[in-house]
Design an enzyme around this catalytic site. Structure first.
Site, short mmCIF file in Angstrom:
data_model
loop_
_atom_site.label_atom_id
_atom_site.label_comp_id
_atom_site.label_asym_id
_atom_site.label_seq_id
_atom_site.Cartn_x
_atom_site.Cartn_y
_atom_site.Cartn_z
N LYS A 192 11.51 -11.81 -4.72
CA LYS A 192 10.73 -12.80 -3.96
C LYS A 192 9.32 -12.89 -4.52
O LYS A 192 8.54 -11.94 -4.42
CB LYS A 192 10.65 -12.40 -2.48
CG LYS A 192 10.05 -13.53 -1.65
CD LYS A 192 9.63 -13.08 -0.28
CE LYS A 192 8.25 -12.51 -0.25
NZ LYS A 192 7.17 -13.44 -0.66
N GLU A 266 3.60 -0.38 -5.95
CA GLU A 266 2.43 -0.60 -6.83
C GLU A 266 1.41 -1.35 -5.99
O GLU A 266 1.55 -2.54 -5.74
CB GLU A 266 2.84 -1.46 -8.04
CG GLU A 266 3.94 -0.85 -8.89
CD GLU A 266 3.47 0.34 -9.72
OE1 GLU A 266 2.25 0.55 -9.82
OE2 GLU A 266 4.33 1.05 -10.25
N CYS A 300 -5.30 -5.69 -9.52
CA CYS A 300 -5.17 -4.42 -8.79
C CYS A 300 -6.00 -3.32 -9.42
O CYS A 300 -6.56 -2.48 -8.73
CB CYS A 300 -3.71 -4.01 -8.73
SG CYS A 300 -2.94 -3.99 -10.36
N GLU A 397 -10.96 -2.72 -1.32
CA GLU A 397 -10.57 -3.55 -2.45
C GLU A 397 -10.95 -4.99 -2.12
O GLU A 397 -10.43 -5.57 -1.17
CB GLU A 397 -9.05 -3.46 -2.64
CG GLU A 397 -8.59 -4.26 -3.84
CD GLU A 397 -7.08 -4.28 -3.98
OE1 GLU A 397 -6.38 -4.46 -2.97
OE2 GLU A 397 -6.60 -4.14 -5.12
P1 NAD Z 1 0.50 -8.77 0.02
O1 NAD Z 1 0.83 -7.34 0.25
O2 NAD Z 1 -0.08 -9.54 1.12
O3 NAD Z 1 1.80 -9.56 -0.43
C1 NAD Z 1 2.60 -9.15 -1.50
C2 NAD Z 1 3.99 -9.69 -1.32
O4 NAD Z 1 4.58 -9.09 -0.16
C3 NAD Z 1 4.09 -11.18 -1.10
O5 NAD Z 1 5.22 -11.63 -1.80
C4 NAD Z 1 4.28 -11.30 0.41
O6 NAD Z 1 4.99 -12.46 0.77
C5 NAD Z 1 5.10 -10.08 0.71
N1 NAD Z 1 4.98 -9.55 2.07
C6 NAD Z 1 3.95 -9.70 2.94
N2 NAD Z 1 4.20 -9.02 4.07
C7 NAD Z 1 5.40 -8.41 3.90
C8 NAD Z 1 6.19 -7.53 4.71
N3 NAD Z 1 5.79 -7.13 5.91
N4 NAD Z 1 7.36 -7.08 4.22
C9 NAD Z 1 7.76 -7.45 2.99
N5 NAD Z 1 7.07 -8.28 2.18
C10 NAD Z 1 5.90 -8.75 2.64
O7 NAD Z 1 -0.40 -8.75 -1.27
P2 NAD Z 1 -1.04 -10.00 -2.03
O8 NAD Z 1 -2.22 -10.44 -1.26
O9 NAD Z 1 0.01 -11.01 -2.37
O10 NAD Z 1 -1.45 -9.32 -3.42
C11 NAD Z 1 -2.62 -8.67 -3.60
C12 NAD Z 1 -2.39 -7.16 -3.58
O11 NAD Z 1 -1.46 -6.77 -4.59
C13 NAD Z 1 -3.66 -6.42 -3.90
O12 NAD Z 1 -3.85 -5.38 -2.99
C14 NAD Z 1 -3.39 -5.88 -5.31
O13 NAD Z 1 -4.14 -4.74 -5.62
C15 NAD Z 1 -1.94 -5.64 -5.30
N6 NAD Z 1 -1.40 -5.56 -6.65
C16 NAD Z 1 -1.03 -4.35 -7.17
C17 NAD Z 1 -0.53 -4.24 -8.48
C18 NAD Z 1 -0.12 -2.91 -9.05
O14 NAD Z 1 0.57 -2.90 -10.05
N7 NAD Z 1 -0.52 -1.79 -8.47
C19 NAD Z 1 -0.41 -5.39 -9.26
C20 NAD Z 1 -0.81 -6.60 -8.72
C21 NAD Z 1 -1.29 -6.67 -7.40
#
Ligand code: NAD
Length: 790
Positions: A192, A266, A300, A397
């Site tokens: 997804k 991650e 990230c 962050e």
């Molecule tokens: P997010 O956690 O809001 O969403 C990530 C994904 O999870 C989306 O696809 C979202 O639809 C889904 N999601 C949201 N709530 C959910 C739930 N309860 N259950 C299952 N899925 C759910 O994060 P974001 O705002 O999309 O992305 C930014 C974050 O991602 C930042 O914190 C960033 O640091 C992190 N990130 C980490 C890495 C890494 O490799 N460590 C890489 C890229 C981004």
């Protein structure tokens, strides 16, 4: 005007990347049928759609099918149907498919880059030169892993159907990081994308059709949290791979607790960018531009905390400001743009809110004097100085183009400041003295460290973090393990302890106090509550009493383990010698331990003797492996080597089983110790006297105080205390199913790595209950990038 004035007056002309191919693709697609399930394009079962818009203008790009639980059911069913054939395919067959994907992506490289920029807002230079080439490299690299499975991962097979959830900041790259290793391992996937950025995943699904990916092997479902939740909770999914915020990562850790699903997280970060006074400041400034303003800071591993050594801090900040004034903010499709818009208005508002709060808490926020485009979600690059370590800009962050600056006096302070965060994803160290940089790198609590560089990635090098940045690695050999499973020889189902209900009677002639104490910080200490548990022999007589450990005792033990620096800092050879010595000392008392086993468990003398001998053999094995389970050196396609170092996880809590009470305990403690972890062990609740008998053996074996701590008592209760303790870095639980599930659910405070038997023991006597599978759990792989050349 002389020639120099003319030179300085020269303005960049606009250099827009053509978008007609992307617009034509957008116009031709039916986004109402955007779910790619079982090789078909489907509308959402609930008939819903969500909007995706262009961050540089706010204009609507598409209304995309919004999956619900029924769609996830269909996608998981398609993945399950495709699994037997795909997992049984030869490595060569799978390699051909992965390679075909990579090649097909190469043919559409430009379209991918433009679409990514339109949908996400990232500058075209980045999507064109970084995101898309790295994504392609991932597929081609993993084609090789598909064929190397038998050679490199003997005894392993793919975990099965994998649910993958990704964020919006690197939509295509995160997809590649997820799908490539899964397919190489023989898994099928339901992925997804994030709801802000669905487009390149749709184009990728088209590529799968063209590249001959069998139907159902890759399923891509568009949607928001509802679809994400349905994937996480689906019983037909064997592994969840999540990239996103720490907040959602914790929800997922809790939701999957006790399900037996493999999990990798991650998550976010607050990475330090450390500049020592002997650094090449101009290079450091360029590094910083990449570190924090790459992708508008929506990275990230963004180097969002600049730690500058006092002597050069003013000079460095002056240079940073000059450089910031030259960053070009504008249309992301312009090839000269450095800073594009943030992904969405909500993200822009969040960043603005955090900057305002940081200023309210005392930070001085500076921005260059530049005009922002009249529409779109733009935010100027921002430098915060005067930031106290507790300031929100130093701790949270921001996920935007905001750099928080602090200063340090010496190396120790730099390390302390760098580690003063609940995250542990990445760090950059800048110094012309490579000895200093390589002295600092291992001391940083971060999964990736770049020396004189930043944001270097490669498919062959693992990426991932510690603590609230999650667990698991993506890329390279360690990334492949996340999609593979090796069956350890299973032991019996573990039933909840019923000891309190067991009546015990005084053994004949036992007049003296036989209460065994706890072993904390190298000393035998009374339990805090002064209670003890009566331990029965196999015949129901009183064998002795052990201390009833409490929350306070675990806290003391964890703090002793945390303070025991001599063990993790010892050389591997040194640890090896100590473990040999431990084995030797146990061997000297083998008869006594065998008699104790017989007395407590009723094992025949022969079986008891065998368990003791095996325990000694296992100590020997891990003593020998202590200096052999080493990291690797990668040679990525860059002028750099990447040192994949094996580091101890830290403080490891161990809840040992009743079955084979000596061998089970030793089989868990020994690999943890061999890799330099310090241990807080809760021995078998029923037969703890085997562990308390070990105290003297430990005391005679030169193990530094605090390296092993033993707290006897109720396993379920103490497992819960260890799970909740934020200074425990790893937890291994072999207890009943409920205790295991609770330990997983309660580990979310610091997102410690939990290894649970899910209510099953291991057949500890089997030769396969030892070796790499255990050692891998006892280490973190830290990738240290060291560039070379002038
Ligand atoms: P997010 O956690 O809001 O969403 C990530 C994904 O999870 C989306 O696809 C979202 O639809 C889904 N999601 C949201 N709530 C959910 C739930 N309860 N259950 C299952 N899925 C759910 O994060 P974001 O705002 O999309 O992305 C930014 C974050 O991602 C930042 O914190 C960033 O640091 C992190 N990130 C980490 C890495 C890494 O490799 N460590 C890489 C890229 C981004």
């Amino acid at each position: 005007m002389n020639i120099l004035d003319r030179y300085h007056a020269m303005e960049y002309g606009p250099a827009p990347e053509a978008r007609n191919e992307a617009d034509a693709w957008l116009a031709a697609r039916d986004f109402g049928k955007a779910l790619f399930i079982g090789g078909d394009w489907k509308a959402a079962a609930g008939g819903k759609t969500f909007e995706t818009s262009e961050p540089s203008s706010g204009k609507l790009l598409a209304e995309v099918s919004d999956a619900n639980a029924a769609d996830i059911d269909a996608a998981v069913a398609a993945a399950a149907k495709a699994l037997p054939k795909w997992s049984a395919a030869s490595g060569y067959q799978r390699a051909k498919v992965l390679y075909a994907i990579g090649r097909a992506m190469q043919r559409h490289q430009r379209l991918f880059a433009v679409l990514e920029t339109i949908d996400n807002g990232k500058p075209i230079r980045e999507s064109r030169d970084i995101d898309v080439p790295l994504a392609i490299r991932h597929f081609i690299h993993h084609a090789g892993w598909a064929q190397a499975l038998d050679r490199d991962f003997p005894g392993h097979r793919g975990v099965g159907v994998v649910g993958q959830i990704i964020p919006w900041n690197f939509p295509l790259l995160m997809l590649a990081w997820k799908i490539a290793p899964a397919l190489a391992a023989g898994c099928t996937v339901v992925l997804k994308p994030a709801e802000f950025t669905p487009l390149t995943a749709i184009l990728f699904a088209e590529i799968c059709e063209r590249a001959g990916v069998p139907k159902g092997v890759v399923n891509i479902v568009q949607g928001g949290p509802e679809a994400g939740v349905a994937i996480v909770n689906h019983p037909g999914v064997q592994k969840i791979a999540f990239t996103g915020s720490s907040e959602v990562g914790k929800i997922i850790r809790k939701a999957t607790a006790g399900s037996g699903k493999k999990l990798s997280l991650e998550l976010g970060g607050k990475s330090a960018f450390i500049v020592f006074e002997d650094a090449d400041l101009d290079s450091a400034v360029e590094g910083l531009v990449d570190g924090i303003w790459f992708n508008q800071g929506q990275v990230c591993c963004a180097g969002s905390r600049l730690l500058a050594q006092e002597g050069i801090a003013d000079a460095l900040i002056a240079k940073v400001k000059t450089r910031m004034s030259r960053l070009r903010v504008g249309s992301p499709l312009d090839k000269n743009t450095d800073i594009g818009p943030l992904v969405d208005l909500t993200q822009l508002d969040r960043v603005k809110g955090l900057v305002a709060e940081g200023a309210r808490q005392g930070a001085v926020c500076w921005q260059p004097d530049a005009a922002l485009p009249s529409s779109g979600y733009y935010h100027l690059p921002t430098l915060a100085t005067g930031v106290s370590p507790a300031n929100i800009l130093a701790q949270e962050e921001v996920f935007g183009p905001v750099l928080a600056t602090m200063t340090f006096r010496n190396t120790e302070e730099a390390i302390e400041l760098a580690n003063n965060t609940r995250y542990g994803l990445a760090a950059s160290v800048w110094s012309e003295n490579v000895n200093l940089a390589l002295h600092v790198a291992p001391q940083l609590k971060a999964g990736v460290v770049w020396v004189n560089g930043t944001n270097m990635f490669d498919a062959a090098c693992g990426f991932g973090g510690y603590r609230e940045s999650g667990f698991g690695r993506e890329g390279g050999r360690e990334g492949m393990f996340e999609y593979l499973t090796a069956k350890l020889p299973l032991g019996p189902v573990i039933k909840p302890a019923t000891m309190s209900a067991q009546p015990v009677e005084q053994a004949d002639g036992a007049a003296i106090d036989r209460t065994a104490k706890l072993f904390i910080g190298g000393k035998q200490v009374r339990p805090d509550g002064n209670y003890s548990l009566a331990i029965a022999t196999a015949k129901g007589k009183l064998a002795g009493e052990v201390g009833l450990g409490s929350r306070k005792d675990i806290r003391d033990a964890v703090s002793a383990a945390r303070g025991a620096k001599a063990w993790p800092e010892a050389t591997a050879y040194n640890r090896s010698q100590v473990l040999y010595y431990l084995a030797e000392n146990l061997s000297g008392r083998a008869g006594e331990f065998a008699a104790r086993l017989t007395e407590l468990t009723g094992a025949t003398p022969k079986a008891a003797r065998e368990e003791v001998e095996q325990s000694i053999e296992r100590l020997f094995l891990y003593a020998g492996l202590a200096d052999k389970f080493e990291g690797r050196v990668h040679q990525p396609p860059a002028r750099a080597v990447t040192l994949a170092l094996h580091e101890p996880v830290g403080v490891v809590g161990i809840v040992a089983p009743d079955a084979s009470p000596l061998l089970g305990l030793i089989s868990l403690i020994a690999p943890a110790l061999a890799m330099g972890n310090t241990v807080v062990a809760v021995p078998s609740e029923r037969y703890p006297l085997l562990a308390t008998d070990l105290y003297q053996v430990i005391e005679y074996s030169d193990i530094p105080s605090g390296a092993i701590n033993i707290v006897t008592g109720r396993s379920a209760e103490l497992a819960g205390v260890l799970a909740k303790h934020d200074d425990v870095d790893g937890l291994w639980v072999f207890a009943d199913a409920e205790t295991c599930a609770k330990a997983e659910a309660e580990s979310i405070g610091n997102l410690k790595r939990v290894w649970s038997g899910n209510g099953r023991g291991i057949d500890w006597a089997s030769d396969q209950a030892a070796g790499d599978a255990f050692l891998r759990r006892a280490v973190e792989v830290k990738n240290v990038w060291v560039p070379y050349g002038d």
